[in-house]
Design a protein around this motif. Sequence first.
Motif, mmCIF file in Angstrom:
data_model
loop_
_atom_site.group_PDB
_atom_site.id
_atom_site.type_symbol
_atom_site.label_atom_id
_atom_site.label_comp_id
_atom_site.label_asym_id
_atom_site.label_seq_id
_atom_site.Cartn_x
_atom_site.Cartn_y
_atom_site.Cartn_z
ATOM 1 N N ASN A 102 6.915 54.567 1.141
ATOM 2 C CA ASN A 102 6.327 54.584 2.488
ATOM 3 C C ASN A 102 4.934 55.208 2.471
ATOM 4 O O ASN A 102 4.012 54.703 3.120
ATOM 5 C CB ASN A 102 7.208 55.378 3.463
ATOM 6 N N LEU A 103 4.801 56.287 1.699
ATOM 7 C CA LEU A 103 3.483 56.945 1.574
ATOM 8 C C LEU A 103 2.458 55.953 1.018
ATOM 9 O O LEU A 103 1.365 55.765 1.573
ATOM 10 C CB LEU A 103 3.595 58.166 0.647
ATOM 11 N N TYR A 104 2.841 55.287 -0.090
ATOM 12 C CA TYR A 104 1.918 54.331 -0.723
ATOM 13 C C TYR A 104 1.565 53.198 0.253
ATOM 14 O O TYR A 104 0.401 52.811 0.364
ATOM 15 C CB TYR A 104 2.532 53.732 -1.987
ATOM 16 N N SER A 105 2.580 52.668 0.961
ATOM 17 C CA SER A 105 2.239 51.510 1.800
ATOM 18 C C SER A 105 1.431 51.935 3.028
ATOM 19 O O SER A 105 0.555 51.202 3.467
ATOM 20 C CB SER A 105 3.458 50.648 2.139
ATOM 21 N N ILE A 158 -0.800 54.354 3.046
ATOM 22 C CA ILE A 158 -2.173 54.545 2.562
ATOM 23 C C ILE A 158 -2.810 53.190 2.255
ATOM 24 O O ILE A 158 -3.962 52.936 2.609
ATOM 25 C CB ILE A 158 -2.181 55.480 1.332
ATOM 26 N N ALA A 159 -2.032 52.295 1.624
ATOM 27 C CA ALA A 159 -2.550 50.965 1.263
ATOM 28 C C ALA A 159 -3.076 50.224 2.492
ATOM 29 O O ALA A 159 -4.136 49.579 2.438
ATOM 30 C CB ALA A 159 -1.462 50.155 0.563
ATOM 31 N N GLN A 160 -2.342 50.335 3.613
ATOM 32 C CA GLN A 160 -2.762 49.629 4.833
ATOM 33 C C GLN A 160 -4.121 50.096 5.344
ATOM 34 O O GLN A 160 -4.845 49.344 5.973
ATOM 35 C CB GLN A 160 -1.720 49.849 5.933
ATOM 36 N N GLN A 161 -4.444 51.364 5.060
ATOM 37 C CA GLN A 161 -5.723 51.898 5.558
ATOM 38 C C GLN A 161 -6.897 51.568 4.633
ATOM 39 O O GLN A 161 -8.049 51.659 5.025
ATOM 40 C CB GLN A 161 -5.629 53.428 5.668
ATOM 41 N N LEU A 162 -6.587 51.221 3.390
ATOM 42 C CA LEU A 162 -7.660 51.067 2.403
ATOM 43 C C LEU A 162 -8.264 49.666 2.392
ATOM 44 O O LEU A 162 -7.521 48.679 2.507
ATOM 45 C CB LEU A 162 -7.126 51.368 0.995
ATOM 46 N N PRO A 163 -9.572 49.545 2.210
ATOM 47 C CA PRO A 163 -10.198 48.219 2.090
ATOM 48 C C PRO A 163 -9.567 47.355 1.000
ATOM 49 O O PRO A 163 -9.534 46.133 1.126
ATOM 50 C CB PRO A 163 -11.652 48.555 1.744
ATOM 51 N N VAL A 164 -9.054 47.946 -0.060
ATOM 52 C CA VAL A 164 -8.477 47.151 -1.159
ATOM 53 C C VAL A 164 -6.992 46.845 -0.950
ATOM 54 O O VAL A 164 -6.377 46.152 -1.765
ATOM 55 C CB VAL A 164 -8.648 47.847 -2.530
ATOM 56 N N ASN A 165 -6.410 47.380 0.129
ATOM 57 C CA ASN A 165 -5.018 47.081 0.504
ATOM 58 C C ASN A 165 -3.950 47.495 -0.494
ATOM 59 O O ASN A 165 -2.858 46.921 -0.511
ATOM 60 C CB ASN A 165 -4.854 45.577 0.758
ATOM 61 N N ARG A 166 -4.251 48.434 -1.346
ATOM 62 C CA ARG A 166 -3.225 48.934 -2.267
ATOM 63 C C ARG A 166 -3.649 50.312 -2.767
ATOM 64 O O ARG A 166 -4.837 50.658 -2.692
ATOM 65 C CB ARG A 166 -3.025 47.980 -3.457
ATOM 66 N N VAL A 167 -2.672 51.072 -3.266
ATOM 67 C CA VAL A 167 -3.031 52.308 -3.965
ATOM 68 C C VAL A 167 -3.360 51.929 -5.403
ATOM 69 O O VAL A 167 -3.059 50.817 -5.850
ATOM 70 C CB VAL A 167 -1.903 53.374 -3.903
ATOM 71 N N ALA A 168 -3.952 52.873 -6.140
ATOM 72 C CA ALA A 168 -4.358 52.565 -7.522
ATOM 73 C C ALA A 168 -3.173 52.647 -8.471
ATOM 74 O O ALA A 168 -2.204 53.381 -8.232
ATOM 75 C CB ALA A 168 -5.435 53.547 -7.978
ATOM 76 N N GLN A 169 -3.243 51.903 -9.546
ATOM 77 C CA GLN A 169 -2.380 52.096 -10.706
ATOM 78 C C GLN A 169 -3.179 52.940 -11.714
ATOM 79 O O GLN A 169 -4.411 52.898 -11.721
ATOM 80 C CB GLN A 169 -1.974 50.748 -11.313
ATOM 81 N N PRO A 170 -2.490 53.677 -12.578
ATOM 82 C CA PRO A 170 -3.219 54.545 -13.527
ATOM 83 C C PRO A 170 -4.264 53.779 -14.348
ATOM 84 O O PRO A 170 -5.325 54.328 -14.675
ATOM 85 C CB PRO A 170 -2.107 55.085 -14.427
ATOM 86 N N VAL A 184 -17.474 63.241 -14.347
ATOM 87 C CA VAL A 184 -16.165 63.470 -13.730
ATOM 88 C C VAL A 184 -15.680 62.191 -13.048
ATOM 89 O O VAL A 184 -16.460 61.479 -12.417
ATOM 90 C CB VAL A 184 -16.224 64.668 -12.742
ATOM 91 N N VAL A 185 -14.381 61.917 -13.202
ATOM 92 C CA VAL A 185 -13.745 60.813 -12.490
ATOM 93 C C VAL A 185 -13.073 61.394 -11.247
ATOM 94 O O VAL A 185 -12.358 62.392 -11.325
ATOM 95 C CB VAL A 185 -12.688 60.107 -13.374
ATOM 96 N N SER A 186 -13.326 60.748 -10.107
ATOM 97 C CA SER A 186 -12.768 61.223 -8.845
ATOM 98 C C SER A 186 -11.856 60.132 -8.261
ATOM 99 O O SER A 186 -12.320 59.219 -7.581
ATOM 100 C CB SER A 186 -13.930 61.538 -7.883
ATOM 101 N N PRO A 187 -10.542 60.227 -8.541
ATOM 102 C CA PRO A 187 -9.645 59.154 -8.086
ATOM 103 C C PRO A 187 -9.232 59.312 -6.628
ATOM 104 O O PRO A 187 -9.220 60.410 -6.086
ATOM 105 C CB PRO A 187 -8.395 59.319 -8.977
ATOM 106 N N GLY A 188 -8.856 58.156 -6.020
ATOM 107 C CA GLY A 188 -8.123 58.160 -4.751
ATOM 108 C C GLY A 188 -6.637 58.271 -5.074
ATOM 109 O O GLY A 188 -6.266 58.776 -6.135
ATOM 110 N N ILE A 189 -5.793 57.773 -4.182
ATOM 111 C CA ILE A 189 -4.340 57.892 -4.420
ATOM 112 C C ILE A 189 -3.903 56.923 -5.520
ATOM 113 O O ILE A 189 -4.170 55.721 -5.452
ATOM 114 C CB ILE A 189 -3.554 57.610 -3.125
ATOM 115 N N VAL A 190 -3.218 57.475 -6.522
ATOM 116 C CA VAL A 190 -2.785 56.707 -7.690
ATOM 117 C C VAL A 190 -1.277 56.848 -7.839
ATOM 118 O O VAL A 190 -0.737 57.960 -7.729
ATOM 119 C CB VAL A 190 -3.443 57.260 -8.990
ATOM 120 N N ASP A 191 -0.613 55.742 -8.119
ATOM 121 C CA ASP A 191 0.842 55.731 -8.300
ATOM 122 C C ASP A 191 1.179 56.334 -9.672
ATOM 123 O O ASP A 191 1.129 55.637 -10.682
ATOM 124 C CB ASP A 191 1.318 54.266 -8.198
ATOM 125 N N THR A 192 1.473 57.637 -9.682
ATOM 126 C CA THR A 192 1.779 58.327 -10.949
ATOM 127 C C THR A 192 2.980 59.254 -10.740
ATOM 128 O O THR A 192 3.391 59.506 -9.601
ATOM 129 C CB THR A 192 0.607 59.223 -11.424
#
Length: 238
Positions: free
Chosen positions: A191-194, A196-208, A170-178
Amino acid sequence: MSLIGKRVVVIGGTSGIGLSAAKAFLDESAQVIIASRSEAKLSEAKNVLGGNVEAYNIDFRSEEKLADFFKMVGNFDHLVVTAGEGAMGHFSDLPVADVREAFDSKFWGQYSTVRAAIPYLNDTSSITLTSGVYGIRPPQGATTLASINSAIDGLVRGLSVDLAPIRVNVVSPGIVDTPLYGGMPDEQRQNLYSNIAQQLPVNRVAQPEDIAEAYVYLVKNGFTTGTALLIDGGAHLV
Ligand SMILES: NC(=O)c1ccc[n+]([C@@H]2O[C@H](COP(=O)([O-])OP(=O)(O)OC[C@H]3O[C@@H](n4cnc5c(N)ncnc54)[C@H](OP(=O)(O)O)[C@@H]3O)[C@@H](O)[C@H]2O)c1
């Protein structure tokens, strides 16, 4: 393990993560079969993916439609399921009917798809389902998705034993821009994406595409089964 000429079914392959996974399997020279409910999404996905892709209209909540679909498809090699709708809302506010509806889609839809697919798979096949990081790290209002995603992660551990030698992951994604967030006004979504991005170690939401790579890995790696692959930009840590 090479995917050249292998038949890969992607239920939910017309949008977001599933569409991107379908593209990634085509890049591996697999024969790709996509399925979802909306004729408009099916024909748009066929345009994006190219003429060689088979596309079927199916609602995976219907056992009867699943049986007809797999009969039409016939024998194939790998099953990927990204279809599924959840429900957000505080435990005390969300009507039980909405929670049941979400289970009917994301949990029972994936469960029933696996049941219907088994006769058409072989000993070297794999099944890859989709859960989500809220299964292990839910924010407020995500009790339903925490329950569904945990249930799917558990289902996969059980299936990997029951269905062996078929591999089940199973793939378990975080927040993805879809398009999942397509119902939100543009500004609210950005605003939601940014936030979340600020809180994440990778500084961005995922792309598909970030998530699609995980499906390809799990399908190709012949020593991986019963695994939940978390692709969440570190969301489980913060
Ligand atoms: N995006 C995220 O942030 C995120 C995070 C964690 C987990 N996930 C999970 O990842 C999966 C894919 O999400 P996504 O963001 O790619 O969503 P999406 O862009 O909305 O795509 C969902 C796909 O599933 C299909 N689908 C939905 N219900 C279906 C049904 N009853 N029968 C058949 N097909 C159905 C949709 O097509 P039709 O409408 O044509 O049926 C569409 O192709 C979901 O399980 C979601 O919970 C997403």
